[in-house]
Design an enzyme around this catalytic site. Structure first.
Site, PDB file in Angstrom:
ATOM      1  N   ARG A 117       0.825  -1.236   0.000  1.00 51.00           N
ATOM      2  CA  ARG A 117       0.000   0.000   0.000  1.00 51.00           C
ATOM      3  C   ARG A 117       0.850   1.273   0.000  1.00 51.00           C
ATOM      4  O   ARG A 117       0.414   2.323   0.453  1.00 51.00           O
ATOM      5  CB  ARG A 117      -0.971   0.026   1.178  1.00 51.00           C
ATOM      6  CG  ARG A 117      -1.943  -1.124   1.184  1.00 51.00           C
ATOM      7  CD  ARG A 117      -3.214  -0.792   1.903  1.00 51.00           C
ATOM      8  NE  ARG A 117      -4.139  -1.899   1.807  1.00 51.00           N
ATOM      9  CZ  ARG A 117      -4.216  -2.877   2.699  1.00 51.00           C
ATOM     10  NH1 ARG A 117      -3.459  -2.856   3.777  1.00 51.00           N
ATOM     11  NH2 ARG A 117      -5.063  -3.859   2.528  1.00 51.00           N
ATOM     12  N   LYS A 139       2.746  11.557 -11.129  1.00 52.31           N
ATOM     13  CA  LYS A 139       1.919  10.693 -11.980  1.00 52.31           C
ATOM     14  C   LYS A 139       2.654   9.391 -12.220  1.00 52.31           C
ATOM     15  O   LYS A 139       3.819   9.404 -12.646  1.00 52.31           O
ATOM     16  CB  LYS A 139       1.614  11.374 -13.310  1.00 52.31           C
ATOM     17  CG  LYS A 139       0.502  12.398 -13.216  1.00 52.31           C
ATOM     18  CD  LYS A 139       0.066  12.840 -14.601  1.00 52.31           C
ATOM     19  CE  LYS A 139      -1.063  13.847 -14.515  1.00 52.31           C
ATOM     20  NZ  LYS A 139      -1.439  14.389 -15.834  1.00 52.31           N
ATOM     21  N   GLU A 181       8.609  19.307 -24.593  1.00 54.83           N
ATOM     22  CA  GLU A 181       7.934  19.664 -23.329  1.00 54.83           C
ATOM     23  C   GLU A 181       8.489  20.984 -22.784  1.00 54.83           C
ATOM     24  O   GLU A 181       7.763  21.755 -22.172  1.00 54.83           O
ATOM     25  CB  GLU A 181       8.099  18.553 -22.278  1.00 54.83           C
ATOM     26  CG  GLU A 181       7.341  17.267 -22.593  1.00 54.83           C
ATOM     27  CD  GLU A 181       5.834  17.323 -22.291  1.00 54.83           C
ATOM     28  OE1 GLU A 181       5.348  18.329 -21.748  1.00 54.83           O
ATOM     29  OE2 GLU A 181       5.147  16.332 -22.628  1.00 54.83           O
ATOM     30  N   LYS A 230       6.625  23.587 -13.077  1.00 48.28           N
ATOM     31  CA  LYS A 230       5.799  22.400 -12.797  1.00 48.28           C
ATOM     32  C   LYS A 230       5.429  22.329 -11.316  1.00 48.28           C
ATOM     33  O   LYS A 230       4.288  22.033 -10.965  1.00 48.28           O
ATOM     34  CB  LYS A 230       6.519  21.132 -13.257  1.00 48.28           C
ATOM     35  CG  LYS A 230       5.675  19.898 -12.979  1.00 48.28           C
ATOM     36  CD  LYS A 230       5.749  18.813 -13.992  1.00 48.28           C
ATOM     37  CE  LYS A 230       4.653  17.781 -13.722  1.00 48.28           C
ATOM     38  NZ  LYS A 230       4.786  16.584 -14.517  1.00 48.28           N
ATOM     39  N   GLU A 240      -4.989  17.137 -10.713  1.00 48.16           N
ATOM     40  CA  GLU A 240      -5.479  17.600 -12.019  1.00 48.16           C
ATOM     41  C   GLU A 240      -6.985  17.868 -12.034  1.00 48.16           C
ATOM     42  O   GLU A 240      -7.696  17.459 -12.953  1.00 48.16           O
ATOM     43  CB  GLU A 240      -5.120  16.577 -13.105  1.00 48.16           C
ATOM     44  CG  GLU A 240      -5.069  17.194 -14.483  1.00 48.16           C
ATOM     45  CD  GLU A 240      -4.500  16.267 -15.538  1.00 48.16           C
ATOM     46  OE1 GLU A 240      -3.350  15.835 -15.354  1.00 48.16           O
ATOM     47  OE2 GLU A 240      -5.188  15.972 -16.509  1.00 48.16           O
ATOM     48  N   ARG A 244      -3.767  22.022 -13.073  1.00 48.10           N
ATOM     49  CA  ARG A 244      -2.791  21.081 -13.660  1.00 48.10           C
ATOM     50  C   ARG A 244      -3.104  20.741 -15.117  1.00 48.10           C
ATOM     51  O   ARG A 244      -2.216  20.322 -15.865  1.00 48.10           O
ATOM     52  CB  ARG A 244      -2.696  19.815 -12.797  1.00 48.10           C
ATOM     53  CG  ARG A 244      -1.563  18.899 -13.231  1.00 48.10           C
ATOM     54  CD  ARG A 244      -1.197  17.872 -12.194  1.00 48.10           C
ATOM     55  NE  ARG A 244      -0.109  17.043 -12.665  1.00 48.10           N
ATOM     56  CZ  ARG A 244       0.584  16.218 -11.911  1.00 48.10           C
ATOM     57  NH1 ARG A 244       0.303  16.103 -10.627  1.00 48.10           N
ATOM     58  NH2 ARG A 244       1.559  15.500 -12.411  1.00 48.10           N
ATOM     59  N   ASN A 248      -1.299  19.983 -20.007  1.00 45.67           N
ATOM     60  CA  ASN A 248      -1.685  19.196 -21.183  1.00 45.67           C
ATOM     61  C   ASN A 248      -1.735  20.051 -22.450  1.00 45.67           C
ATOM     62  O   ASN A 248      -2.274  19.618 -23.471  1.00 45.67           O
ATOM     63  CB  ASN A 248      -3.052  18.538 -20.957  1.00 45.67           C
ATOM     64  CG  ASN A 248      -2.992  17.544 -19.824  1.00 45.67           C
ATOM     65  OD1 ASN A 248      -1.977  16.869 -19.641  1.00 45.67           O
ATOM     66  ND2 ASN A 248      -4.042  17.477 -19.027  1.00 45.67           N
ATOM     67  N   HIS A 251      -1.364  18.528 -25.828  1.00 43.05           N
ATOM     68  CA  HIS A 251      -1.485  17.081 -25.676  1.00 43.05           C
ATOM     69  C   HIS A 251      -2.767  16.498 -26.291  1.00 43.05           C
ATOM     70  O   HIS A 251      -2.779  15.326 -26.657  1.00 43.05           O
ATOM     71  CB  HIS A 251      -1.394  16.685 -24.195  1.00 43.05           C
ATOM     72  CG  HIS A 251       0.011  16.718 -23.658  1.00 43.05           C
ATOM     73  ND1 HIS A 251       0.804  17.846 -23.720  1.00 43.05           N
ATOM     74  CD2 HIS A 251       0.786  15.765 -23.066  1.00 43.05           C
ATOM     75  CE1 HIS A 251       1.989  17.589 -23.178  1.00 43.05           C
ATOM     76  NE2 HIS A 251       2.009  16.335 -22.785  1.00 43.05           N
ATOM     77  N   HIS A 255      -1.659  13.639 -28.547  1.00 40.78           N
ATOM     78  CA  HIS A 255      -1.961  12.230 -28.260  1.00 40.78           C
ATOM     79  C   HIS A 255      -2.636  11.565 -29.463  1.00 40.78           C
ATOM     80  O   HIS A 255      -2.388  10.388 -29.742  1.00 40.78           O
ATOM     81  CB  HIS A 255      -2.893  12.118 -27.045  1.00 40.78           C
ATOM     82  CG  HIS A 255      -2.166  12.278 -25.736  1.00 40.78           C
ATOM     83  ND1 HIS A 255      -2.795  12.616 -24.568  1.00 40.78           N
ATOM     84  CD2 HIS A 255      -0.861  12.133 -25.408  1.00 40.78           C
ATOM     85  CE1 HIS A 255      -1.908  12.690 -23.594  1.00 40.78           C
ATOM     86  NE2 HIS A 255      -0.728  12.403 -24.079  1.00 40.78           N
ATOM     87  N   HIS A 268       7.011  11.254 -28.278  1.00 38.83           N
ATOM     88  CA  HIS A 268       5.987  12.026 -27.562  1.00 38.83           C
ATOM     89  C   HIS A 268       6.205  13.539 -27.786  1.00 38.83           C
ATOM     90  O   HIS A 268       5.270  14.260 -28.142  1.00 38.83           O
ATOM     91  CB  HIS A 268       6.052  11.680 -26.074  1.00 38.83           C
ATOM     92  CG  HIS A 268       5.084  12.443 -25.235  1.00 38.83           C
ATOM     93  ND1 HIS A 268       3.727  12.290 -25.348  1.00 38.83           N
ATOM     94  CD2 HIS A 268       5.276  13.391 -24.278  1.00 38.83           C
ATOM     95  CE1 HIS A 268       3.120  13.108 -24.496  1.00 38.83           C
ATOM     96  NE2 HIS A 268       4.041  13.782 -23.840  1.00 38.83           N
TER      97      HIS A 268
END
Ligand code: GLY
Length: 354
Positions: A117, A139, A181, A230, A240, A244, A248, A251, A255, A268
């Site tokens: 956990r 993330k 990025e 960031k 998010e 946040r 993106n 993105h 994507h 990417h």
């Protein structure tokens, strides 16, 4: 050398980020000083192991070597890492250490978040993309046949060690994918609401040559600026639910480009740069910004000579964007430029886009 810290929910979990270019044979000792328990498992990218395994000095028995490539971020490797940790009898006080790019960090981080956990976790990003983005902010996740990162957790590391020496051996394409990025941060800077003015756009203009030639101290400064931006965002919105989302930028369409080309043709960062260009064009068409800002953005992007990606059929791209995990019912959400270094959230229907 910089030491930054991230405060999530004020004090619940605050962690340091070290940025330096110290000799790599000192890294293990630095990491050891941050361990709580005695035991640890290093999850390391095969490429990094080949290049730096000896100098880093971890024992074979302490390492799980992960083959490179996005397809390795899967259930099988997740299970294998957990089983290695169980075999080593790691307890909650012990640590999983990720050394590699985003794939290693995401996978090892997700294993760390679920082992007993939640076990201590340290990130050592070795690609520019991982340094400026995935190693900070918590993330973690794995990919499935249903899509990328659909299984995962927000799980903050205990520390991040960034050493720019790793960036020497990145191939040009991998370096540029990180720059994709970096450029993104320049266009969202004001919206990140950092306490200080960092002026990344100017930094990129004034240091283009040094960045391209990978001058170590310039890269340190560049990474520090991006991470400060960031941190500012993640501290305000870890999960998010609001701010946040600006990370993106580029993105939504990016994507779709990656999916359309089966994640094989473009990296990417290359896809994100295309997504940024799409966002600027859309913002001009919807009268959100004037053309001059788009031309300015084109000039910033041009400095880094990113791979040119063609315009794919818009109907196909819309279908892919509708399937994105961030899409909502009939709307496709975009982060679009609204002013110099500022962005906002916009929702469009398929009809609006056509
Ligand atoms: N890579 C975007 C984020 O961390 O939110």
């Amino acid at each position: 050398m910089a030491k930054l810290s991230v405060k999530i929910n004020e004090i619940e979990k605050s962690y340091p980020i070290f940025i330096n270019n110290k000799p790599l044979n000192t890294l293990k000792d630095d990491i050891m000083t941050r361990l709580e328990g005695k035991k640890f498992l290093v999850v390391i990218s095969e490429k990094v192991e080949k290049l730096y395994g000896k100098i880093l000095g971890f024992e074979k028995s302490e390492k799980f070597i992960l083959k490179d490539g996005e397809k390795e971020k899967n259930f099988i490797n997740y299970k294998k890492i957990l089983e290695r940790a169980l075999k080593l009898q790691l307890t909650r006080k012990d640590t999983i250490i990720a050394i590699g790019g985003g794939v290693v960090g995401d996978l090892a981080g997700f294993a760390a978040s679920t082992y007993m956990r939640g076990i201590n976790f340290i990130q050592v990003p070795t690609t520019l993309l991982a340094c400026v983005d995935s190693s900070v902010g918590g993330k973690t996740g794995i990919d499935t046949d249903f899509g990328k990162n659909l299984i995962g957790a927000f799980y903050q590391p205990n520390a991040v060690f960034i050493n720019t020496n790793f960036l020497h051996t990145l191939d040009d394409r991998q370096f540029k994918t990180g720059m994709g990025e970096v450029v993104k941060y320049a266009f969202i800077e004001k919206s990140c609401k950092a306490d200080e003015e960092l002026n990344l756009t100017n930094f990129l203009s004034e240091n283009t040559e040094k960045i391209i030639s990978r001058n170590l101290s310039t890269l340190e400064q560049l990474i520090e600026i991006c991470i400060k931006l960031k941190i500012s965002v993640v501290e305000k919105d870890e999960k998010e639910s609001g701010l946040r989302k600006i990370l993106n930028f580029g993105h939504t369409y990016g994507h779709a480009v990656e999916k359309f080309t089966n994640y094989k043709k473009y990296t990417h960062g290359e896809a994100i740069v295309k997504g940024i260009e799409f966002a600027f064009n859309l913002a001009v068409k919807k009268n959100i910004i004037d053309k001059n800002y788009k031309f300015f953005a084109d000039d910033v992007i041009k400095k880094f000579d990113f791979k040119t990606i063609p315009d794919y059929p818009i109907e196909k791209m819309i279908n892919l964007m509708k399937m994105d995990k961030k899409a909502e019912f009939e709307y496709i959400t975009f982060i679009l430029p609204t002013d110099y270094s500022e962005v906002g959230e916009f929702k469009f229907t398929e009809k609006d886009l056509l």
